[in-house]
Design a protein around this motif. Structure first.
Motif, PDB file in Angstrom:
ATOM      1  N   ILE A 141       0.813  -1.127   0.034  1.00  0.00           N
ATOM      2  CA  ILE A 141       0.044  -0.178   0.029  1.00  0.00           C
ATOM      3  C   ILE A 141       0.719   1.214  -0.053  1.00  0.00           C
ATOM      4  N   ARG A 142       2.040   1.124   0.855  1.00  0.00           N
ATOM      5  CA  ARG A 142       2.975   2.416   0.757  1.00  0.00           C
ATOM      6  C   ARG A 142       3.527   2.548  -0.417  1.00  0.00           C
ATOM      7  N   ILE A 143       3.687   1.707  -1.168  1.00  0.00           N
ATOM      8  CA  ILE A 143       4.566   1.784  -2.231  1.00  0.00           C
ATOM      9  C   ILE A 143       3.460   2.260  -3.516  1.00  0.00           C
ATOM     10  N   ILE A 144       2.239   1.772  -3.537  1.00  0.00           N
ATOM     11  CA  ILE A 144       1.434   2.468  -4.350  1.00  0.00           C
ATOM     12  C   ILE A 144       0.995   3.815  -3.875  1.00  0.00           C
ATOM     13  N   GLU A 145       0.818   4.110  -2.812  1.00  0.00           N
ATOM     14  CA  GLU A 145       0.811   5.669  -2.307  1.00  0.00           C
ATOM     15  C   GLU A 145       1.807   6.497  -2.662  1.00  0.00           C
ATOM     16  N   SER A 146       3.138   6.032  -2.705  1.00  0.00           N
ATOM     17  CA  SER A 146       4.237   6.999  -3.403  1.00  0.00           C
ATOM     18  C   SER A 146       4.187   7.433  -4.685  1.00  0.00           C
ATOM     19  N   GLU A 147       3.281   6.537  -5.480  1.00  0.00           N
ATOM     20  CA  GLU A 147       3.342   6.793  -6.923  1.00  0.00           C
ATOM     21  C   GLU A 147       2.786   8.123  -7.069  1.00  0.00           C
ATOM     22  N   ASP A 148       3.193   9.194  -7.676  1.00  0.00           N
ATOM     23  CA  ASP A 148       2.705  10.561  -8.082  1.00  0.00           C
ATOM     24  C   ASP A 148       1.606  10.437  -8.995  1.00  0.00           C
ATOM     25  N   ASN A 149       0.708   9.656  -8.686  1.00  0.00           N
ATOM     26  CA  ASN A 149      -0.445   9.306  -9.671  1.00  0.00           C
ATOM     27  C   ASN A 149      -1.722   9.354  -8.664  1.00  0.00           C
ATOM     28  N   LEU A 150      -2.900  10.206  -9.273  1.00  0.00           N
ATOM     29  CA  LEU A 150      -4.103  10.183  -8.527  1.00  0.00           C
ATOM     30  C   LEU A 150      -4.818   8.828  -8.591  1.00  0.00           C
ATOM     31  N   VAL A 151      -4.772   8.217  -9.462  1.00  0.00           N
ATOM     32  CA  VAL A 151      -5.451   6.940  -9.672  1.00  0.00           C
ATOM     33  C   VAL A 151      -4.716   5.987  -8.864  1.00  0.00           C
ATOM     34  N   ALA A 152      -3.529   5.939  -8.768  1.00  0.00           N
ATOM     35  CA  ALA A 152      -2.566   5.094  -7.753  1.00  0.00           C
ATOM     36  C   ALA A 152      -3.259   5.302  -6.331  1.00  0.00           C
ATOM     37  N   GLN A 153      -3.086   6.479  -5.980  1.00  0.00           N
ATOM     38  CA  GLN A 153      -3.417   6.823  -4.837  1.00  0.00           C
ATOM     39  C   GLN A 153      -4.947   6.450  -4.312  1.00  0.00           C
ATOM     40  N   LEU A 154      -5.838   6.613  -5.139  1.00  0.00           N
ATOM     41  CA  LEU A 154      -7.352   6.404  -5.163  1.00  0.00           C
ATOM     42  C   LEU A 154      -7.317   4.593  -4.894  1.00  0.00           C
ATOM     43  N   LEU A 155      -6.437   3.960  -5.662  1.00  0.00           N
ATOM     44  CA  LEU A 155      -6.534   2.737  -5.711  1.00  0.00           C
ATOM     45  C   LEU A 155      -6.015   2.107  -4.286  1.00  0.00           C
ATOM     46  N   ALA A 156      -4.865   2.669  -3.860  1.00  0.00           N
ATOM     47  CA  ALA A 156      -4.310   2.228  -2.483  1.00  0.00           C
ATOM     48  C   ALA A 156      -5.275   2.664  -1.414  1.00  0.00           C
ATOM     49  N   GLY A 157      -6.145   3.596  -1.550  1.00  0.00           N
ATOM     50  CA  GLY A 157      -7.038   3.740  -0.441  1.00  0.00           C
ATOM     51  C   GLY A 157      -8.280   2.700  -0.657  1.00  0.00           C
ATOM     52  N   VAL A 158      -8.595   2.326  -1.821  1.00  0.00           N
ATOM     53  CA  VAL A 158      -9.798   1.506  -1.882  1.00  0.00           C
ATOM     54  C   VAL A 158      -9.274   0.062  -1.292  1.00  0.00           C
ATOM     55  N   PHE A 159      -8.101  -0.234  -1.540  1.00  0.00           N
ATOM     56  CA  PHE A 159      -7.349  -1.529  -1.266  1.00  0.00           C
ATOM     57  C   PHE A 159      -7.302  -1.471   0.292  1.00  0.00           C
ATOM     58  N   ALA A 160      -6.907  -0.407   0.779  1.00  0.00           N
ATOM     59  CA  ALA A 160      -6.810  -0.243   2.157  1.00  0.00           C
ATOM     60  C   ALA A 160      -8.133  -0.526   2.941  1.00  0.00           C
ATOM     61  N   VAL A 161      -9.196   0.018   2.634  1.00  0.00           N
ATOM     62  CA  VAL A 161     -10.249  -0.021   3.068  1.00  0.00           C
ATOM     63  C   VAL A 161     -10.909  -1.578   3.106  1.00  0.00           C
ATOM     64  N   ALA A 162     -10.653  -2.101   1.800  1.00  0.00           N
ATOM     65  CA  ALA A 162     -11.146  -3.545   1.831  1.00  0.00           C
ATOM     66  C   ALA A 162     -10.404  -4.552   2.614  1.00  0.00           C
ATOM     67  N   TRP A 163      -9.144  -4.311   2.535  1.00  0.00           N
ATOM     68  CA  TRP A 163      -8.181  -5.370   3.532  1.00  0.00           C
ATOM     69  C   TRP A 163      -8.733  -5.019   4.946  1.00  0.00           C
ATOM     70  N   SER A 164      -8.901  -3.795   5.370  1.00  0.00           N
ATOM     71  CA  SER A 164      -9.454  -3.538   6.921  1.00  0.00           C
ATOM     72  C   SER A 164     -10.751  -4.290   7.188  1.00  0.00           C
ATOM     73  N   VAL A 165     -11.573  -4.332   6.098  1.00  0.00           N
ATOM     74  CA  VAL A 165     -12.835  -4.990   6.332  1.00  0.00           C
ATOM     75  C   VAL A 165     -12.642  -6.466   6.412  1.00  0.00           C
ATOM     76  N   MET A 166     -11.826  -7.034   5.527  1.00  0.00           N
ATOM     77  CA  MET A 166     -11.700  -8.327   5.029  1.00  0.00           C
ATOM     78  C   MET A 166     -10.982  -8.964   6.562  1.00  0.00           C
ATOM     79  N   THR A 167     -10.009  -8.368   7.219  1.00  0.00           N
ATOM     80  CA  THR A 167      -9.353  -8.470   8.471  1.00  0.00           C
ATOM     81  C   THR A 167      -9.997  -8.159   9.561  1.00  0.00           C
TER      82      THR A 167
END
Length: 260
Positions: A108-134
Motif C-alpha cells: 500500500i505504501r509503494i502504491i501511495e508513493s506513486e505520483d498518480n491520483l489513480v494509484a493513490q485512490l486505488l491504494a485507498g480502496v485497497f486499504a479499506v477492503a483489507w481492513s474490512v476483510m481482516t
C-alpha cells in the motif's frame, strides 16, 4: 464493562507503546520516500521490519484484551496474566498474520508513493477492503485453530454476517473516542488559560491536555476490542454476550440478528 473491569485498559495501554513507534515509522518513512528519488529494497525492507514488529506487538495485546473480554462474557473475573498467557499460546498465528499485514502495508505504501491520483485512490480502496476483510482476524486466531487461509476467510465471513453491526460499532467507537480525545485537548486549553502568567503554564497545559487526549485514545482502543469480541461471539455462537443483554445487536441490519 470498562467501569466494572478497569484492568481491561491495561492491554491497550501496554500495546499503545507500539503506536508511538508506528507514528515515528510513518513520518520517518514519508521523509525518506520524499528524500530518495528512487526508493529501493533497503527502504522498503526497513519499512517491512518496522510494520512487522509494530503489528505483532499491537496484535498480541489486542489478543490478550479479547481473551480477557471473553472471560468477562463468561461472568468470570479476567486475569491479566491469564489473558497474556492466552495470547502467547497463539503467538505463531499472530506472527504469521503480522507478516502478511506487513507485506500488505508495504505494498500500500509503494502504491501511495506513486505520483498518480489513480494509484493513490486505488491504494485507498485497497486499504479499506483489507481492513474490512481482516476486521475479525484477531478473534479468529484467539478463539479458533484455523489454517492460515481460514484466518482470512473466517474473518471476512464474520464481517459479512455482521456487516451492519460491525460498521455501527466502528463508527460509534470512533466518534466516542474522538469526543473523549477532543475533551482532553479542551481541558488542556482551559488549563493553559487558567495558569496564565505562571511559570508552569505550558507544562501544565501539555501534561493535563496530553493525558486527557491519551486517555481518550486508550478508552477507544479498549472499547474497540470489547465491541469486536461481542460481535464475534454474537456472529459465531448465535448468542448475545453477558452485559449486552439489553441491546439489540441486530438493529443495524446485519444478518447475525436473524439468527437470534
Amino acid at each position: 464493562m470498562l467501569k466494572t473491569y478497569p484492568k481491561l485498559l491495561v492491554f491497550p495501554l501496554i500495546g499503545g507503546f507500539s503506536g508511538i513507534a508506528f507514528i515515528a515509522t510513518l513520518f520517518g518513512g514519508l521523509l525518506l520516500v520524499n528524500a530518495i528519488q528512487d526508493p529501493g529494497v533497503v527502504l522498503y525492507g526497513t519499512l517491512f521490519i518496522a510494520y512487522l514488529v509494530e503489528t505483532f506487538v499491537a496484535s498480541f495485546f489486542t489478543a490478550a484484551l479479547i481473551a480477557a473480554t471473553r472471560t468477562v462474557f463468561r461472568s468470570e473475573e479476567p486475569s491479566i496474566r491469564g489473558a497474556l498467557a492466552a495470547a502467547w499460546r497463539r503467538k505463531l498465528p499472530l506472527f504469521a498474520w503480522s507478516v502478511v499485514a506487513a507485506v500488505v502495508g508495504v505494498i500500500i505504501r509503494i502504491i501511495e508513493s506513486e505520483d498518480n491520483l489513480v494509484a493513490q485512490l486505488l491504494a485507498g480502496v485497497f486499504a479499506v477492503a483489507w481492513s474490512v476483510m481482516t476486521y475479525f482476524v484477531i478473534p479468529v486466531i484467539v478463539f479458533r485453530d484455523p489454517s492460515f487461509s481460514e484466518i482470512f476467510s473466517e474473518s471476512a465471513t464474520t464481517f459479512k454476517n455482521t456487516w451492519g453491526e460491525s460498521i455501527g460499532a466502528i463508527a460509534t467507537v470512533d466518534v466516542f473516542s474522538f469526543l473523549l480525545a477532543l475533551a482532553g485537548l479542551g481541558l488542556g486549553a482551559l488549563t493553559f488559560v487558567a495558569t496564565a502568567g505562571t511559570g508552569i503554564q505550558l507544562l501544565a497545559a501539555v501534561v493535563i491536555g496530553g493525558s486527557g487526549f491519551v486517555f481518550g485514545l486508550l478508552v477507544g482502543k479498549a472499547l474497540s476490542g470489547v465491541a469486536k469480541t461481542a460481535l464475534y461471539v454474537y456472529a459465531t455462537e448465535s448468542t448475545v454476550p453477558a452485559l449486552f443483554d439489553d441491546m439489540n445487536l441486530g438493529t443495524f441490519g446485519g444478518s447475525g440478528g436473524e439468527r437470534i
